[in-house]
Design an enzyme around this catalytic site. Sequence first.
Site, PDB file in Angstrom:
ATOM      1  N   THR A  16       0.415   2.397  -2.102  1.00 52.27           N
ATOM      2  CA  THR A  16       0.084   3.649  -2.788  1.00 52.27           C
ATOM      3  C   THR A  16      -0.347   3.451  -4.242  1.00 52.27           C
ATOM      4  O   THR A  16      -1.099   4.267  -4.776  1.00 52.27           O
ATOM      5  CB  THR A  16       1.287   4.606  -2.763  1.00 52.27           C
ATOM      6  OG1 THR A  16       2.416   3.981  -3.401  1.00 52.27           O
ATOM      7  CG2 THR A  16       1.654   4.961  -1.329  1.00 52.27           C
ATOM      8  N   THR A  68       3.791  -0.497   1.308  1.00 52.30           N
ATOM      9  CA  THR A  68       5.144  -0.160   1.740  1.00 52.30           C
ATOM     10  C   THR A  68       5.242   0.004   3.246  1.00 52.30           C
ATOM     11  O   THR A  68       6.258  -0.347   3.859  1.00 52.30           O
ATOM     12  CB  THR A  68       5.612   1.125   1.038  1.00 52.30           C
ATOM     13  OG1 THR A  68       5.580   0.929  -0.380  1.00 52.30           O
ATOM     14  CG2 THR A  68       7.015   1.505   1.448  1.00 52.30           C
TER      15      THR A  68
END
Length: 478
Positions: free
Chosen positions: A227, A131
């Site tokens: 993540t 991200t």
Amino acid sequence: MPVRAASSSRWVLGSPRRREVAVGAKGKKGGKKANGIGDGVASNFEDSFEPRAVAFDASTAMHLQNGAVQEVEFLQDPKEIDLEVLSRAETQIPVLQQAPGPMVPAQRENVQLQAYLNPLPRVLLLHTGGTLGMDPNQSYVEDSPGSVHMKEGTGGHYPAEESLQPGEVLSDLLTSVPELTNFAHLDVNIVFNMDSCRLGPKQWVQLAKLLDKERNNYDAFLIVHGTDTMSFTAAALSLMLKGFKKPIVLTGSQLPLAMPRSDARQNLIDSITCATAASIKNPLSRYPVHFEEVAVCFGGKLMRGNRTRKVHSSMYSAFDSPMYPHLAELGVEVEWNHHQLLKAQHDVYQPRFKLNTNVIRIPIVPGVDPRKAYGDLYGRGVRGVVLEVFGVGNMPDNNAHGWLPWLKQQRKKGLLVYLCSQCSAGNLHPELYRSGSVALNMGVESGKQMTPECAVIKMMFCLEYSDIPLSQPIAGEL
């Protein structure tokens, strides 16, 4: 005509503290800039530099620009960064920006100059995607001011790897997070750029080999990672690079770096703070910290990599290590938990890069018969199972439930089985129950509690290296 300059460590690659520095006029035509600072400092001592010694006293120095000598006066305010020309009639000199422009191919050559002028730790940042590096305009939709959501069905937009240049990525990082230069001389390597759900053993081995290759060239390493699988990657690197003896810190973010409310900026600063804390070259570290392991830094916490789990899908505190204390907590102060840091000073560095991916995780579900649900796993090529049992190591023990007969059959064929609890914390004691005792007698392995993420990676590892038992600690995972 004098030129005013801030008495700042950012001036001339960061070291007015040195009594004598080498500077020079622009060399032969086509000479490259040094980290985008200006033509007056060349990137290569031998090919593009005309060295001259400049002696500094308490208030003045000599600045060389295109062969002309100008007097430089240091200001007392350390916050002033840019050079200011006091006379418009004077030859224009380059203005130092707070963040350098795009890097040039001579970036590595310039490291020697930087290290001479400003001996900070050297840190290599490995970009893998996630991200943090997404294009926010193409990845998110704004619901209201300050509130966004990802475009459905996209998973975010990742720029093509071939369009990413290390120098440009470093420039973008230093533009957004200029504080990074206070901690280290930073290099960037674009390993790949993808959603972390696509990362697996092939990429873990690639990262481990790259870290092994660069081990002696840097003081610490940062890995920017998505993540979703960060805990898996951290566990894999910790096992494959046992005895690495240098900090490897993984981090990422819940929102892209370019977004106003992104957590990426703080995570990067926290990560480089921890990664360089072990270096005696770090002027911001009060004392060296004995930190030399693979860790995850996220949401103000530094955690052992192979003890970390993603515990929240959207909060900034997305990771935790429920079965092990945090290595450090970052607030106004960095509070180190020194007693919990990995003691690896006597370990011999022995990298191992093989993983057997024929592994599966199986949670025990009441009412499910494994003979129907899973059948002959070994016959289908599976070689290892992480069996997630109840509590401290219990499972259905009647033959009708099928678990013990199924385990007996698969163990006879050679299937490696390791018990892992479905609980997020607590120790395993399968010997306390009949089913657990029977499983242990079959040769099922157990030990102190590992995270499911680490347990499955260690199963892959131990299948390739049969001399290492699953219950033997390798890198603080048990």
